[in-house]
Design a protein around this motif. Structure first.
Motif, PDB file in Angstrom:
ATOM      1  N   LYS A  38       0.932  -1.285  -0.005  1.00 27.05           N
ATOM      2  CA  LYS A  38       0.243  -0.149   0.024  1.00 27.05           C
ATOM      3  C   LYS A  38       0.895   1.283  -0.070  1.00 27.05           C
ATOM      4  CE  LYS A  38      -3.967  -2.067   2.410  1.00 27.05           C
ATOM      5  NZ  LYS A  38      -4.796  -2.085   3.806  1.00 27.05           N
ATOM      6  N   LYS A  39       0.398   2.396  -0.741  1.00 32.97           N
ATOM      7  CA  LYS A  39       1.206   3.377  -0.885  1.00 32.97           C
ATOM      8  C   LYS A  39       1.242   4.262   0.541  1.00 32.97           C
ATOM      9  CE  LYS A  39       1.421   7.830  -3.371  1.00 32.97           C
ATOM     10  NZ  LYS A  39       0.636   8.643  -4.522  1.00 32.97           N
ATOM     11  N   LEU A  40       2.534   4.397   0.675  1.00 30.53           N
ATOM     12  CA  LEU A  40       2.731   5.412   1.999  1.00 30.53           C
ATOM     13  C   LEU A  40       1.991   6.721   2.123  1.00 30.53           C
ATOM     14  CD1 LEU A  40       4.360   5.593   4.754  1.00 30.53           C
ATOM     15  CD2 LEU A  40       6.050   6.939   3.227  1.00 30.53           C
ATOM     16  N   ILE A  41       1.250   6.970   3.041  1.00 32.28           N
ATOM     17  CA  ILE A  41       0.528   8.345   3.295  1.00 32.28           C
ATOM     18  C   ILE A  41       1.447   9.309   4.040  1.00 32.28           C
ATOM     19  CG2 ILE A  41      -1.474   9.678   4.144  1.00 32.28           C
ATOM     20  CD1 ILE A  41      -2.204   7.282   1.966  1.00 32.28           C
ATOM     21  N   SER A  42       2.093  10.463   3.408  1.00 34.27           N
ATOM     22  CA  SER A  42       2.831  11.247   4.146  1.00 34.27           C
ATOM     23  C   SER A  42       2.367  12.727   3.871  1.00 34.27           C
ATOM     24  CB  SER A  42       4.157  11.085   3.443  1.00 34.27           C
ATOM     25  OG  SER A  42       4.291  11.527   2.158  1.00 34.27           O
ATOM     26  N   VAL A  43       3.030  13.576   4.416  1.00 30.89           N
ATOM     27  CA  VAL A  43       2.802  15.111   4.371  1.00 30.89           C
ATOM     28  C   VAL A  43       3.825  15.815   4.098  1.00 30.89           C
ATOM     29  CG1 VAL A  43       0.420  15.088   5.609  1.00 30.89           C
ATOM     30  CG2 VAL A  43       2.474  15.317   6.946  1.00 30.89           C
ATOM     31  N   THR A  44       3.899  17.101   3.624  1.00 31.69           N
ATOM     32  CA  THR A  44       5.068  17.998   3.633  1.00 31.69           C
ATOM     33  C   THR A  44       4.944  18.970   4.603  1.00 31.69           C
ATOM     34  OG1 THR A  44       4.109  19.713   2.226  1.00 31.69           O
ATOM     35  CG2 THR A  44       4.749  17.827   1.146  1.00 31.69           C
ATOM     36  N   PRO A  45       6.037  19.506   5.070  1.00 27.51           N
ATOM     37  CA  PRO A  45       6.152  20.312   6.228  1.00 27.51           C
ATOM     38  C   PRO A  45       5.164  21.733   6.001  1.00 27.51           C
ATOM     39  CG  PRO A  45       8.454  19.790   5.843  1.00 27.51           C
ATOM     40  CD  PRO A  45       7.370  19.193   4.525  1.00 27.51           C
ATOM     41  N   ASN A  46       4.869  21.908   4.694  1.00 27.57           N
ATOM     42  CA  ASN A  46       4.184  23.253   4.449  1.00 27.57           C
ATOM     43  C   ASN A  46       2.602  23.084   4.430  1.00 27.57           C
ATOM     44  OD1 ASN A  46       6.552  24.842   3.959  1.00 27.57           O
ATOM     45  ND2 ASN A  46       6.636  24.104   1.870  1.00 27.57           N
ATOM     46  N   GLU A  55      10.151  15.889   2.570  1.00 26.50           N
ATOM     47  CA  GLU A  55      10.262  17.054   1.776  1.00 26.50           C
ATOM     48  C   GLU A  55      11.257  16.606   0.903  1.00 26.50           C
ATOM     49  OE1 GLU A  55      10.654  21.941   2.222  1.00 26.50           O
ATOM     50  OE2 GLU A  55      11.879  20.553   4.012  1.00 26.50           O
ATOM     51  N   ASN A  56      11.049  16.684  -0.536  1.00 15.94           N
ATOM     52  CA  ASN A  56      11.817  16.493  -1.791  1.00 15.94           C
ATOM     53  C   ASN A  56      12.238  14.700  -1.678  1.00 15.94           C
ATOM     54  OD1 ASN A  56      11.982  18.832  -2.546  1.00 15.94           O
ATOM     55  ND2 ASN A  56      13.430  19.433  -1.296  1.00 15.94           N
ATOM     56  N   ASN A  57      11.238  14.108  -1.046  1.00  8.24           N
ATOM     57  CA  ASN A  57      11.393  12.671  -0.802  1.00  8.24           C
ATOM     58  C   ASN A  57      12.458  12.306   0.044  1.00  8.24           C
ATOM     59  OD1 ASN A  57      10.482  10.090  -1.787  1.00  8.24           O
ATOM     60  ND2 ASN A  57      12.424   9.378  -2.859  1.00  8.24           N
ATOM     61  N   LYS A  58      12.461  13.208   1.137  1.00 14.08           N
ATOM     62  CA  LYS A  58      13.496  13.157   2.339  1.00 14.08           C
ATOM     63  C   LYS A  58      12.644  13.031   3.598  1.00 14.08           C
ATOM     64  CE  LYS A  58      17.856  14.220   0.486  1.00 14.08           C
ATOM     65  NZ  LYS A  58      19.074  15.139   0.448  1.00 14.08           N
ATOM     66  N   ILE A  59      13.184  11.918   4.581  1.00 17.25           N
ATOM     67  CA  ILE A  59      12.208  12.033   5.744  1.00 17.25           C
ATOM     68  C   ILE A  59      12.764  13.407   6.633  1.00 17.25           C
ATOM     69  CG2 ILE A  59      11.637  10.671   7.741  1.00 17.25           C
ATOM     70  CD1 ILE A  59      10.461   9.688   5.126  1.00 17.25           C
ATOM     71  N   VAL A  60      12.093  14.247   7.027  1.00 20.19           N
ATOM     72  CA  VAL A  60      12.508  15.132   7.875  1.00 20.19           C
ATOM     73  C   VAL A  60      11.807  15.336   9.057  1.00 20.19           C
ATOM     74  CG1 VAL A  60      12.840  16.820   5.738  1.00 20.19           C
ATOM     75  CG2 VAL A  60      10.424  16.817   6.776  1.00 20.19           C
ATOM     76  N   GLY A  61      10.886  14.389   9.525  1.00 21.89           N
ATOM     77  CA  GLY A  61      10.271  14.376  10.833  1.00 21.89           C
ATOM     78  C   GLY A  61       8.920  13.668  10.764  1.00 21.89           C
ATOM     79  N   ALA A  62       8.113  13.905  11.726  1.00 25.59           N
ATOM     80  CA  ALA A  62       6.881  12.868  11.812  1.00 25.59           C
ATOM     81  C   ALA A  62       5.788  13.810  12.496  1.00 25.59           C
ATOM     82  CB  ALA A  62       7.137  11.609  12.452  1.00 25.59           C
ATOM     83  N   ILE A  63       4.547  13.271  12.389  1.00 27.41           N
ATOM     84  CA  ILE A  63       3.450  13.868  13.344  1.00 27.41           C
ATOM     85  C   ILE A  63       2.638  12.669  13.895  1.00 27.41           C
ATOM     86  CG2 ILE A  63       3.269  16.230  12.279  1.00 27.41           C
ATOM     87  CD1 ILE A  63       0.923  14.989  10.525  1.00 27.41           C
ATOM     88  N   GLN A 116      -1.935  26.255  11.223  1.00 31.70           N
ATOM     89  CA  GLN A 116      -0.567  26.531  11.093  1.00 31.70           C
ATOM     90  C   GLN A 116      -0.072  25.277  10.352  1.00 31.70           C
ATOM     91  OE1 GLN A 116       1.290  26.703  15.002  1.00 31.70           O
ATOM     92  NE2 GLN A 116       0.203  28.567  15.539  1.00 31.70           N
ATOM     93  N   ALA A 117       1.211  25.599   9.765  1.00 32.75           N
ATOM     94  CA  ALA A 117       1.794  24.526   8.931  1.00 32.75           C
ATOM     95  C   ALA A 117       2.293  23.639   9.847  1.00 32.75           C
ATOM     96  CB  ALA A 117       3.012  25.524   8.214  1.00 32.75           C
ATOM     97  N   ILE A 118       2.564  22.317   9.222  1.00 34.48           N
ATOM     98  CA  ILE A 118       2.933  21.270  10.031  1.00 34.48           C
ATOM     99  C   ILE A 118       4.410  21.243  10.591  1.00 34.48           C
ATOM    100  CG2 ILE A 118       3.846  18.852   9.839  1.00 34.48           C
ATOM    101  CD1 ILE A 118       1.188  18.347   7.909  1.00 34.48           C
ATOM    102  N   SER A 119       5.358  22.247   9.818  1.00 32.61           N
ATOM    103  CA  SER A 119       6.567  22.458  10.371  1.00 32.61           C
ATOM    104  C   SER A 119       6.506  22.916  11.955  1.00 32.61           C
ATOM    105  CB  SER A 119       7.299  23.282   9.516  1.00 32.61           C
ATOM    106  OG  SER A 119       6.481  24.814   9.249  1.00 32.61           O
ATOM    107  N   HIS A 120       5.529  23.531  12.177  1.00 34.51           N
ATOM    108  CA  HIS A 120       5.407  24.114  13.757  1.00 34.51           C
ATOM    109  C   HIS A 120       5.210  23.120  14.718  1.00 34.51           C
ATOM    110  CE1 HIS A 120       4.832  27.825  11.326  1.00 34.51           C
ATOM    111  NE2 HIS A 120       5.429  28.412  12.248  1.00 34.51           N
ATOM    112  N   VAL A 121       4.689  21.978  14.264  1.00 34.91           N
ATOM    113  CA  VAL A 121       4.311  20.847  15.341  1.00 34.91           C
ATOM    114  C   VAL A 121       5.199  19.764  14.963  1.00 34.91           C
ATOM    115  CG1 VAL A 121       2.088  21.597  15.549  1.00 34.91           C
ATOM    116  CG2 VAL A 121       2.449  20.231  13.837  1.00 34.91           C
TER     117      VAL A 121
END
Length: 452
Positions: free
Chosen positions: A340-348, A370-378, A396-401
Motif C-alpha cells: 500500500k502506498k505510504l501516506i505522508s505530508v510535507t512541512p508546508n 520534503e523532496n522525498n526525504k524524511i524530515v520528521g513525523a506527526i 498552522q503549517a506542520i513544520s510548527h508541530v
C-alpha cells in the motif's frame, strides 16, 4: 553402598526415551537412546575408554604418555576423562567448523587443542587428520588413537550399545537409526543386533556434502560428491575402516538446515536438549517414515548434548545468518499489505490537512517528507495534546508541530526486534525497499504479524 570408584564407571547404561510429539504422525513406536547421559555428555565416551584400554593392553599407551587424536570434540572429551583418571596428557586436533564450546570444554579438562582448516583434503598436511598423525610421530611416548580406523571404536558399541538396546527393547527392536560419522557406533551396534535378529533394519543418516552415501551405493570413492557442510559430528570425506557396509541396509541424506531445525524441535517439543546429529538423525527418519509399519519399534541414537551447540543451532542469530530460521521480517509485513502506498505530508501543509488524512485512512502516524526525504513525523497523540492547549494550531503549517522522524530500519529486520524500536517516543518505524520507496510499520502491524 552404590558408590562408583571413578567417573569412568558411569559410562553406559543410558536411558531409552519414547518420542511423543515429534513422532505423533508415525504409524509405530519411536524411541531414542539418549547417550548425552554419559559423563562426557556424548556416546563417544564408550569408544574413547575402549580405545584407551586396548592401547594399554597392546603396549601402545604407556604410563605418563600423551594421547593424540583428531576429533570434532566429543571423542576428545571421552579421551580427556580417561586421561584424567589414568594420568595421561592429551593433545586434540579439531577443525574450524566445530563449535567454540567444544574446544573450550576440552581445554577445561586439561587438554591442549589445535584448530585446523575444514575445507582441505584429508591428505593435505594442514588437515586435522594429517596434523594429528604428524604430532604422534614427533612427540615421544605418544599414542595416536585414530578413531576412524581404530576397530576398538566399533568394538565398544558391539560390547555395550548393542546389548543395552537389545535388553531395553526386550529384543523387539525392528529398526536402528543412527547418523554415520566414523562408522563405529552404527557398525558396532548393528553387528550385535543383527547377530540377535538379522531382520533388524539399520538405517544410516548422512549429510549432503559427505561421500559416504555414494560409496555405500556404488562402492566408489568419488570426491566430486564432497563439498563443505555445516553439520557437525557425522558425514565424512573418506571412508573410515570402522565401516562394514554389510551391516547397513540404507543410507539417507539430510540437509544442514533440516537437521538444525529438527534439533530445536526436539528441545522444545520433547525436552531433549540434543546436538546437531540428533536433529539430523530424526530428520532422516522423518524422510523414511513411509517405510514403517504399525508393529515396528524404531530406535534412534541421540549422540550428544545441546550444550555443545548453544552458539550455533540454538543461537537465533547464527540460524538466521544461514537462512535456517524462518522468521518474519519487515519485508513480510509490507508484502502482506500488498505494498500500500505510504501516506505522508510535507512541512508546508496545514495541521488540519494532516488530521483529515488521519481520519480518512484511519491512521495515527504520518511521516513528514520534503523532496522525498524524511524530515520528521506527526502523530495523533502529539497533535491532540497541542490542539487541546491551542485550538488555532489547526491552521498552522506542520513544520510548527514537527515531531522527531521515525527510525529507519532494514527490510530484513526481524519483526521481534521492532518491539524495542516502537514505543512511546517512536510510534512507528520506516523501511526503505530496493526501489527507494518508504513503508511505515506501526505497533498494530507488528501485533497482526505475530498473531498470524
Amino acid at each position: 553402598m552404590k558408590i562408583k570408584n571413578n567417573i569412568l564407571e558411569t559410562i553406559g547404561n543410558t536411558p531409552m526415551i519414547r518420542l511423543n510429539r515429534v513422532a505423533k504422525d508415525f504409524p509405530c513406536t519411536v524411541v531414542a537412546k539418549v547417550d548425552y547421559f554419559n559423563p562426557g555428555n556424548s556416546i563417544k565416551d564408550r569408544m574413547a575408554l575402549k580405545m584407551v584400554e586396548v592401547a594399554e593392553q597392546e603396549g601402545r599407551l604407556k604410563p605418563g604418555g600423551t594421547i593424540i587424536e583428531g576429533t570434532s570434540g566429543n571423542t576428545g572429551m571421552g579421551l580427556a576423562l580417561a586421561a584424567c583418571i589414568k594420568g595421561y596428557k592429551c593433545i586434540f586436533v579439531t577443525t574450524d567448523k566445530q563449535s567454540k564450546e567444544k574446544a573450550d570444554i576440552l581445554k577445561a579438562v586439561g587438554a591442549e587443542v589445535i584448530v585446523c582448516p575444514t575445507n582441505v583434503m584429508p591428505d593435505d598436511p594442514r588437515s586435522y587428520y594429517s596434523v594429528a598423525k604428524r604430532l604422534s610421530q614427533e612427540i615421544p611416548n605418544s599414542c595416536y588413537m585414530n578413531q576412524y580406523d581404530n576397530l576398538a571404536n566399533r568394538q565398544a558399541h558391539y560390547e555395550s550399545t548393542g546389548p543395552e538396546i537389545w535388553e531395553q527393547t526386550d529384543g523387539k527392536i525392528t529398526h536402528l537409526v543412527c547418523t554415520a560419522g566414523t562408522g563405529g557406533t552404527i557398525t558396532g551396534t548393528a553387528m550385535f543386533l543383527k547377530e540377535k535378529n538379522p531382520n533388524i533394519q539399520v538405517w544410516a543418516i548422512d549429510v549432503y556434502g559427505s561421500l559416504l552415501t555414494h560409496y555405500y551405493q556404488t562402492g566408489e570413492v568419488d570426491m566430486s560428491y564432497v563439498h563443505p557442510y555445516i553439520s557437525e559430528g557425522f558425514g565424512e570425506d573418506f571412508v573410515p575402516k570402522n565401516y562394514d557396509m554389510r551391516f547397513i541396509d540404507h543410507f539417507e541424506q539430510v540437509t544442514d538446515k533440516d537437521g538444525a531445525i529438527m534439533a530445536r524441535r526436539l528441545a522444545k517439543e520433547e525436552g531433549l536438549f540434543c546436538g546437531y546429529s540428533a536433529g539430523s538423525c530424526f530428520q532422516g527418519l522423518m524422510q523414511l517414515k513411509h517405510k514403517l509399519k504399525k508393529d515396528d519399534l524404531v530406535v534412534c541414537i541421540f549422540h550428544d548434548h545441546g550444550s555443545r551447540y548453544v552458539g550455533k543451532i540454538y543461537n537465533d542469530q547464527w540460524m538466521m545468518e544461514r537462512g535456517f530460521l524462518e522468521v518474519k521480517t519487515c519485508k513480510d509485513i509490507i508484502n502482506a499489505r500488498a505494498h500500500k502506498k505510504l501516506i505522508s505530508v510535507t512541512p508546508n501543509q496545514t495541521v488540519a490537512e494532516a488530521v483529515a488524512l488521519m481520519e480518512k485512512y484511519d491512521i495515527e502516524h504520518i511521516p513528514v517528507m520534503e523532496n522525498n526525504k524524511i524530515v520528521g513525523a506527526i502523530s495523533e497523540g502529539g497533535l491532540f495534546i497541542k490542539m487541546f492547549s491551542n485550538p488555532e494550531i489547526k491552521t498552522q503549517a506542520i513544520s510548527h508541530v514537527l515531531e522527531p522522524a521515525f527510525p529507519i530500519v532494514d527490510m530484513a529486520t526481524p519483526v521481534e526486534k521492532l518491539g524495542s524500536l516502537i514505543n512511546k517516543t517512536n510510534g512507528a518505524v520506516l523501511a526503505c525497499d530496493e526501489k527507494g520507496d518508504y513503508h511505515i510499520i506501526t505497533k498494530y502491524d507488528v501485533l497482526q504479524s505475530l498473531g498470524r
